[in-house]
Design a protein around this motif. Sequence first.
Motif, short mmCIF file in Angstrom:
data_model
loop_
_atom_site.label_atom_id
_atom_site.label_comp_id
_atom_site.label_asym_id
_atom_site.label_seq_id
_atom_site.Cartn_x
_atom_site.Cartn_y
_atom_site.Cartn_z
N ASP A 96 4.72 52.64 74.31
CA ASP A 96 3.97 53.65 75.07
C ASP A 96 2.47 53.37 75.02
OD1 ASP A 96 6.34 54.95 75.70
OD2 ASP A 96 6.10 56.49 74.14
N GLU A 97 1.97 52.99 73.85
CA GLU A 97 0.54 52.67 73.71
C GLU A 97 0.19 51.41 74.50
OE1 GLU A 97 -0.10 52.46 69.49
OE2 GLU A 97 0.39 54.59 69.23
N PHE A 98 1.07 50.43 74.49
CA PHE A 98 0.87 49.19 75.24
C PHE A 98 0.78 49.50 76.74
CE2 PHE A 98 2.91 44.75 76.10
CZ PHE A 98 1.67 44.18 76.35
N GLU A 99 1.72 50.29 77.25
CA GLU A 99 1.72 50.65 78.66
C GLU A 99 0.47 51.47 79.02
OE1 GLU A 99 5.44 52.55 79.53
OE2 GLU A 99 6.56 50.68 79.37
N ALA A 100 0.07 52.36 78.14
CA ALA A 100 -1.10 53.21 78.40
C ALA A 100 -2.41 52.43 78.39
CB ALA A 100 -1.16 54.33 77.35
N ALA A 101 -2.38 51.21 77.87
CA ALA A 101 -3.60 50.39 77.81
C ALA A 101 -4.06 49.93 79.19
CB ALA A 101 -3.35 49.18 76.91
N GLY A 102 -3.19 50.06 80.20
CA GLY A 102 -3.59 49.67 81.55
C GLY A 102 -2.74 48.59 82.17
N GLU A 161 -9.34 44.29 87.59
CA GLU A 161 -8.46 45.19 88.33
C GLU A 161 -7.18 44.49 88.80
OE1 GLU A 161 -10.69 46.94 91.52
OE2 GLU A 161 -12.14 47.84 90.16
N GLY A 162 -7.00 43.24 88.42
CA GLY A 162 -5.84 42.48 88.84
C GLY A 162 -4.58 42.88 88.09
N LEU A 163 -3.56 42.13 88.36
CA LEU A 163 -2.23 42.35 87.79
C LEU A 163 -2.20 41.93 86.33
CD1 LEU A 163 0.78 42.97 88.57
CD2 LEU A 163 1.00 40.52 88.97
N ILE A 164 -1.72 42.82 85.48
CA ILE A 164 -1.49 42.50 84.07
C ILE A 164 -0.04 42.85 83.77
CG2 ILE A 164 -2.08 42.94 81.66
CD1 ILE A 164 -4.86 43.81 82.57
N VAL A 165 0.72 41.82 83.39
CA VAL A 165 2.13 42.00 83.06
C VAL A 165 2.27 41.86 81.56
CG1 VAL A 165 4.47 41.14 83.39
CG2 VAL A 165 2.85 41.07 85.29
N GLY A 166 2.80 42.89 80.94
CA GLY A 166 3.03 42.85 79.50
C GLY A 166 4.51 42.65 79.21
N MET A 167 4.80 41.95 78.13
CA MET A 167 6.18 41.71 77.70
C MET A 167 6.33 42.22 76.28
SD MET A 167 7.84 38.07 78.47
CE MET A 167 9.40 38.13 79.23
N THR A 168 7.40 42.94 76.04
CA THR A 168 7.61 43.50 74.70
C THR A 168 9.09 43.51 74.34
OG1 THR A 168 7.19 45.42 73.30
CG2 THR A 168 7.72 45.88 75.60
N GLY A 169 9.32 43.50 73.05
CA GLY A 169 10.67 43.68 72.54
C GLY A 169 10.93 45.13 72.17
N LEU A 176 -5.71 38.94 69.35
CA LEU A 176 -5.61 40.30 69.91
C LEU A 176 -4.16 40.63 70.20
CD1 LEU A 176 -8.36 40.31 72.71
CD2 LEU A 176 -8.49 41.43 70.50
N THR A 177 -3.82 41.87 69.98
CA THR A 177 -2.50 42.31 70.42
C THR A 177 -2.53 42.42 71.94
OG1 THR A 177 -3.08 44.65 70.35
CG2 THR A 177 -2.18 43.68 68.31
N GLY A 178 -1.37 42.52 72.56
CA GLY A 178 -1.31 42.70 74.00
C GLY A 178 -2.02 43.97 74.43
N GLU A 179 -1.88 45.01 73.64
CA GLU A 179 -2.55 46.27 73.95
C GLU A 179 -4.07 46.10 73.93
OE1 GLU A 179 -3.44 50.63 71.96
OE2 GLU A 179 -1.81 49.42 71.13
N CYS A 183 9.50 53.98 72.62
CA CYS A 183 8.92 53.59 71.34
C CYS A 183 7.40 53.81 71.42
CB CYS A 183 9.24 52.12 71.08
SG CYS A 183 8.46 51.42 69.65
N SER A 184 6.80 54.34 70.37
CA SER A 184 5.36 54.65 70.42
C SER A 184 4.51 53.41 70.65
CB SER A 184 4.92 55.37 69.14
OG SER A 184 5.10 54.54 68.01
N GLU A 185 4.89 52.27 70.06
CA GLU A 185 4.11 51.05 70.26
C GLU A 185 4.14 50.63 71.73
OE1 GLU A 185 6.36 51.36 67.82
OE2 GLU A 185 5.22 51.11 65.97
#
Length: 101
Positions: free
Chosen positions: A36-42, A19-27, A4-7, A32-34
């Motif tokens: 933005d979509e990752f952040e919008a995932a929650g 409902e807990g903490l989810i920290v995403g890491m990206t380059g 699965l992708t992070g998104e 960037c649209s990718e």
Amino acid sequence: MPILTGEKATRALRAGGFEGLIVGMTGDPKGCSERDEFEAAGLSFCIEKDTPSIQRIAQILGSFALDDRIEEESGAGSSSSPPALPVGQDSMAIDHMSQSP
């Protein structure tokens, strides 16, 4: 991520009621649209794959450990998981933490 992708993983966790903490890491850079979509995932936080961001993660995780020690010393007990943060507060929280001495 191989399966699965992070998104997609974030969306699945949120759809499952997590409902807990989810920290995403990206380059991907901000705007960037990718990303933005990752952040919008929650995500709770989205940070860059760079040294200052890694230091921010250490600071955030350290604050949870400190909270647990304070609870234990006060007799309030400790929680088994970190407190849930409002989704979408990522940039403000991380930017605020990075400005702290």
